[in-house]
Design a protein around this motif. Structure first.
Motif, PDB file in Angstrom:
ATOM      1  N   PRO A  58       0.805  -1.224   0.000  1.00  0.00           N
ATOM      2  CA  PRO A  58       0.000   0.000   0.000  1.00  0.00           C
ATOM      3  C   PRO A  58       0.836   1.272   0.000  1.00  0.00           C
ATOM      4  CG  PRO A  58      -0.846  -1.554   1.611  1.00  0.00           C
ATOM      5  CD  PRO A  58       0.440  -2.120   1.101  1.00  0.00           C
ATOM      6  N   ARG A  59       1.976   1.261   0.663  1.00  0.00           N
ATOM      7  CA  ARG A  59       2.828   2.464   0.716  1.00  0.00           C
ATOM      8  C   ARG A  59       3.331   2.823  -0.683  1.00  0.00           C
ATOM      9  NH1 ARG A  59       8.132   3.946   1.148  1.00  0.00           N
ATOM     10  NH2 ARG A  59       8.553   5.702   2.510  1.00  0.00           N
ATOM     11  N   ALA A  60       3.878   1.859  -1.388  1.00  0.00           N
ATOM     12  CA  ALA A  60       4.384   2.103  -2.749  1.00  0.00           C
ATOM     13  C   ALA A  60       3.246   2.467  -3.690  1.00  0.00           C
ATOM     14  CB  ALA A  60       5.125   0.873  -3.265  1.00  0.00           C
ATOM     15  N   TYR A  61       2.127   1.781  -3.558  1.00  0.00           N
ATOM     16  CA  TYR A  61       0.983   2.081  -4.413  1.00  0.00           C
ATOM     17  C   TYR A  61       0.488   3.505  -4.153  1.00  0.00           C
ATOM     18  CZ  TYR A  61      -3.447   1.630  -6.821  1.00  0.00           C
ATOM     19  OH  TYR A  61      -4.493   1.829  -7.676  1.00  0.00           O
ATOM     20  N   ALA A  62       0.475   3.910  -2.890  1.00  0.00           N
ATOM     21  CA  ALA A  62       0.018   5.255  -2.539  1.00  0.00           C
ATOM     22  C   ALA A  62       0.935   6.312  -3.146  1.00  0.00           C
ATOM     23  CB  ALA A  62      -0.036   5.406  -1.014  1.00  0.00           C
ATOM     24  N   MET A  63       2.244   6.111  -3.048  1.00  0.00           N
ATOM     25  CA  MET A  63       3.193   7.099  -3.595  1.00  0.00           C
ATOM     26  C   MET A  63       3.073   7.182  -5.118  1.00  0.00           C
ATOM     27  SD  MET A  63       4.771   8.685  -1.240  1.00  0.00           S
ATOM     28  CE  MET A  63       3.235   8.638  -0.355  1.00  0.00           C
ATOM     29  N   THR A  64       2.908   6.045  -5.778  1.00  0.00           N
ATOM     30  CA  THR A  64       2.758   6.035  -7.236  1.00  0.00           C
ATOM     31  C   THR A  64       1.465   6.729  -7.643  1.00  0.00           C
ATOM     32  OG1 THR A  64       4.010   3.988  -7.373  1.00  0.00           O
ATOM     33  CG2 THR A  64       2.648   4.554  -9.275  1.00  0.00           C
ATOM     34  N   THR A  65       0.395   6.432  -6.917  1.00  0.00           N
ATOM     35  CA  THR A  65      -0.894   7.065  -7.221  1.00  0.00           C
ATOM     36  C   THR A  65      -0.809   8.576  -7.021  1.00  0.00           C
ATOM     37  OG1 THR A  65      -2.030   5.045  -6.532  1.00  0.00           O
ATOM     38  CG2 THR A  65      -3.353   7.052  -6.667  1.00  0.00           C
ATOM     39  N   LEU A  66      -0.193   8.995  -5.929  1.00  0.00           N
ATOM     40  CA  LEU A  66      -0.022  10.426  -5.662  1.00  0.00           C
ATOM     41  C   LEU A  66       0.768  11.101  -6.788  1.00  0.00           C
ATOM     42  CD1 LEU A  66      -0.263  12.726  -3.421  1.00  0.00           C
ATOM     43  CD2 LEU A  66       2.069  12.081  -2.857  1.00  0.00           C
ATOM     44  N   ARG A  67       1.854  10.491  -7.179  1.00  0.00           N
ATOM     45  CA  ARG A  67       2.697  11.054  -8.241  1.00  0.00           C
ATOM     46  C   ARG A  67       1.924  11.155  -9.554  1.00  0.00           C
ATOM     47  NH1 ARG A  67       6.880   7.824  -7.735  1.00  0.00           N
ATOM     48  NH2 ARG A  67       6.053   6.291  -9.159  1.00  0.00           N
ATOM     49  N   ASN A  68       1.147  10.121  -9.878  1.00  0.00           N
ATOM     50  CA  ASN A  68       0.379  10.151 -11.125  1.00  0.00           C
ATOM     51  C   ASN A  68      -0.700  11.226 -11.123  1.00  0.00           C
ATOM     52  OD1 ASN A  68       1.923   8.075 -12.145  1.00  0.00           O
ATOM     53  ND2 ASN A  68       0.472   6.478 -11.597  1.00  0.00           N
ATOM     54  N   ILE A  69      -1.334  11.425  -9.975  1.00  0.00           N
ATOM     55  CA  ILE A  69      -2.357  12.478  -9.874  1.00  0.00           C
ATOM     56  C   ILE A  69      -1.711  13.850 -10.068  1.00  0.00           C
ATOM     57  CG2 ILE A  69      -3.944  13.640  -8.292  1.00  0.00           C
ATOM     58  CD1 ILE A  69      -4.533  10.848  -7.078  1.00  0.00           C
ATOM     59  N   VAL A  70      -0.566  14.069  -9.423  1.00  0.00           N
ATOM     60  CA  VAL A  70       0.130  15.352  -9.552  1.00  0.00           C
ATOM     61  C   VAL A  70       0.541  15.594 -10.995  1.00  0.00           C
ATOM     62  CG1 VAL A  70       2.236  16.588  -8.908  1.00  0.00           C
ATOM     63  CG2 VAL A  70       0.889  15.438  -7.165  1.00  0.00           C
ATOM     64  N   ARG A  71       1.106  14.590 -11.630  1.00  0.00           N
ATOM     65  CA  ARG A  71       1.521  14.751 -13.032  1.00  0.00           C
ATOM     66  C   ARG A  71       0.340  15.087 -13.926  1.00  0.00           C
ATOM     67  NH1 ARG A  71       5.723   9.736 -13.789  1.00  0.00           N
ATOM     68  NH2 ARG A  71       7.467  10.715 -12.744  1.00  0.00           N
TER      69      ARG A  71
END
Length: 175
Positions: A58-71
């Protein structure tokens, strides 16, 4: 191969929220936007969990999801000006550079013996005797190969057979 461990996502989601908030604050200009970004990320993670798709980390998935939303947000915010004719510019020697590149490509397509001679001439050697000694042929052979090479180049570059190769730039800059 073992299946990924099923995690208790709601508790894992609660555990990742402080990290999401910290990262979101680093990425956003104001705290309100950061909170919205963290909440949107948490919502996407929760939706994935509700759909039944497993999340191994979940931690890695959360960071990836956050980064994709920002991009995705940054891409939609990019403001660009419409290009107009007077905005187009090229360096003053652009046509000369293009003409030289086209000439080099045309030389590369010549038969090897002609291309080699022209490349030697391009490096500064213009004496037929020196060229003849260097490649081991007679001066007359050098002269005829150079003449054939130049004629072929003029034809390939769309130039008159009587014009000098130095006019290549002038002809391309008029177009």
């Amino acid at each position: 191969m073992s299946l990924p461990q099923i995690v208790n996502l709601p508790q894992d989601l609660i555990d990742v929220l402080p990290m999401l908030n910290r990262r979101a604050r680093k990425l956003c200009d104001n705290p309100s936007d950061a909170a919205d970004l963290a909440q949107e990320t948490a919502l996407k993670i929760w939706q994935r969990h509700q759909s039944g798709a497993p999340i191994a980390d979940p931690r890695a998935y959360a960071m990836t999801t956050l980064r994709n939303i920002v991009r995705a947000e940054w891409r939609t915010r990019l403001e660009t000006d419409a290009l107009e004719d007077d905005m187009a510019s090229a360096p003053p020697d652009a046509m000369r550079v293009i003409a030289c590149a086209e000439m080099r490509e045309a030389i590369d397509r010549l038969p090897y013996d002609q291309a080699m001679l022209l490349k030697l001439v391009m490096t500064g050697e213009t004496s037929p005797r020196v060229l003849a000694r260097r490649i081991g042929v007679r001066s007359g052979t050098v002269m005829s190969r150079l003449a054939r090479a130049r004629a072929r180049l003029r034809q390939e570059m769309g130039m008159s057979q009587t014009c000098s190769v130095t006019t290549l730039y002038e002809e391309t800059s008029m177009n």
